[in-house]
Write an enzyme that holds these catalytic residues in place. Structure first.
Site, PDB file in Angstrom:
ATOM      1  N   ALA A 250     -44.008  53.428   3.519  1.00 30.95           N
ATOM      2  CA  ALA A 250     -44.302  53.342   2.090  1.00 30.95           C
ATOM      3  C   ALA A 250     -43.413  54.268   1.275  1.00 30.95           C
ATOM      4  O   ALA A 250     -42.606  55.035   1.804  1.00 30.95           O
ATOM      5  CB  ALA A 250     -45.775  53.648   1.850  1.00 30.95           C
ATOM      6  N   HIS A 251     -43.591  54.212  -0.032  1.00 26.98           N
ATOM      7  CA  HIS A 251     -42.726  54.956  -0.956  1.00 26.98           C
ATOM      8  C   HIS A 251     -42.843  56.468  -0.759  1.00 26.98           C
ATOM      9  O   HIS A 251     -43.907  57.000  -0.484  1.00 26.98           O
ATOM     10  CB  HIS A 251     -42.973  54.568  -2.413  1.00 26.98           C
ATOM     11  CG  HIS A 251     -44.399  54.688  -2.876  1.00 26.98           C
ATOM     12  ND1 HIS A 251     -44.838  54.081  -4.016  1.00 26.98           N
ATOM     13  CD2 HIS A 251     -45.475  55.321  -2.364  1.00 26.98           C
ATOM     14  CE1 HIS A 251     -46.115  54.345  -4.200  1.00 26.98           C
ATOM     15  NE2 HIS A 251     -46.521  55.100  -3.199  1.00 26.98           N
TER      16      HIS A 251
END
Length: 338
Positions: A250-251
């Site tokens: 994820a980010h």
């Protein structure tokens, strides 16, 4: 065909072949055409002894070359050439690459769409129906298979292998000697939304993902893995990281140098993973935590808080008959009421 001399040269990029002075010129010129197990290899194939439990197959092996430790060097049949190394498995890994060379055209297919401002260095291969955006830079000797998309302002380093249907988002940085397998997504939008007063009627407010993905050198990323761009800061994958198929990063995640991540692992946003970590299959890691260097997470472990001490960690239960599992689950729930 690959000669024994070429095999020794390749192995010695990682470790010495301690008995190479005992191998004569004729043996060095001997050619091999593949790799096989101790029980199936023929006289034109390379094999290796990975551990003591396979030693019983050594004496009868028909392989042309066998990679062994010094302990087993005198047990290699006289019909084979023994190459003595500290780690036969590592030597096998090195030698195997000589037999798995990928064909390269060093050509740009006429169906590829390449922006005028893109820079394509020497000896780059671009396959059919690739799309390369504005101000993209593709480094020397890199290869893009069919249907690869590289969006604007992205840099791809030298000697990269990018397989079919990979999509690399805008403004990303890919290092040198990176392998991206089929269907990898790098730099797609991270999962960032703010709730409104009532998401059931007014929905969720999308947060623009303004960061990049930065991938180091000698990184391998498996098929259908997704690495999201950062929300504000960057998502960073360090050097020598290997990631299996179907992994979600994820980010704003940071993964340290030399870490390995197996399939179906999911890493939530803004988590930092240290160097040389080994993460088993289907591991779940919550967001905004830190995992220190040299941590091993066994398969299906759920990590919900930071790990500050190196070592091996596990969670979950092994399979058992359903009736027994139900009784165990009841007892486990009861522990929470003590």
């Amino acid at each position: 065909m690959i000669t024994i001399e070429q095999i020794i040269t390749r192995i010695e990029q990682r470790q010495p072949v301690t008995n190479k002075t005992e191998i004569n010129a004729e043996q060095l010129r001997q050619e091999l055409d593949g790799v096989g197990s101790l029980t199936t290899a023929n006289h034109q194939q390379l094999s290796f002894l990975a551990g003591a439990r396979y030693a019983s197959s050594l004496a009868s092996s028909q392989a042309g070359v066998v990679l062994v430790t010094a302990e087993y060097g005198d047990q290699v049949p006289s019909s084979a050439v023994a190459l003595v190394v500290a780690s036969p498995y590592l030597a096998y890994a090195s030698a195997s690459q000589l037999f798995g060379r990928e064909p390269r055209s060093n050509e740009i297919h006429p169906s590829a769409v390449i922006a005028d401002s893109a820079i394509i260095d020497d000896n780059v291969s671009v396959g059919p129906f690739c799309v390369i955006g504005d101000h993209v830079h593709i480094g020397e000797r890199s290869s893009l298979a069919a249907h690869v998309v590289v969006e604007a302002n992205t840099t791809v380093g030298t000697d990269c292998i990018i397989k079919s249907h990979v999509v690399i988002g805008h403004d990303c940085i890919i290092g040198n000697h990176v392998r991206l397998h089929a269907g990898v997504s790098v730099g797609s939008e991270g999962f960032g939304f703010a709730p409104t007063t009532d998401p059931s009627t007014t929905g969720w407010e999308r947060i623009a993902q303004l960061g990049r993905v930065m991938i180091g050198d000698y990184v391998r990323i498996g098929s259908q893995t997704c690495i999201d761009r950062g929300a504000i800061d960057d998502t960073v994958i360090g050097n020598h990281v290997i990631i299996d198929n179907l992994v979600q990063v994820a980010h704003n995640v940071h993964i340290g140098d030399g870490s390995a991540i197996a399939a179906q692992t999911a890493i939530a946003g803004s988590t930092r993973i240290g160097k040389r970590c080994i993460i088993g299959g289907a591991v779940g890691i919550t967001g905004h935590i830190e995992i220190t260097d040299d941590v091993t997470l066994s398969g299906m472990t759920m990590v919900t808080k930071s790990i500050k001490t190196a070592g091996s960690y596990s969670s979950g239960t092994a399979a058992m008959p359903t009736a027994k599992w139900r009784r165990a689950a009841v007892r486990f729930r009861q522990l929470g009421h003590d």
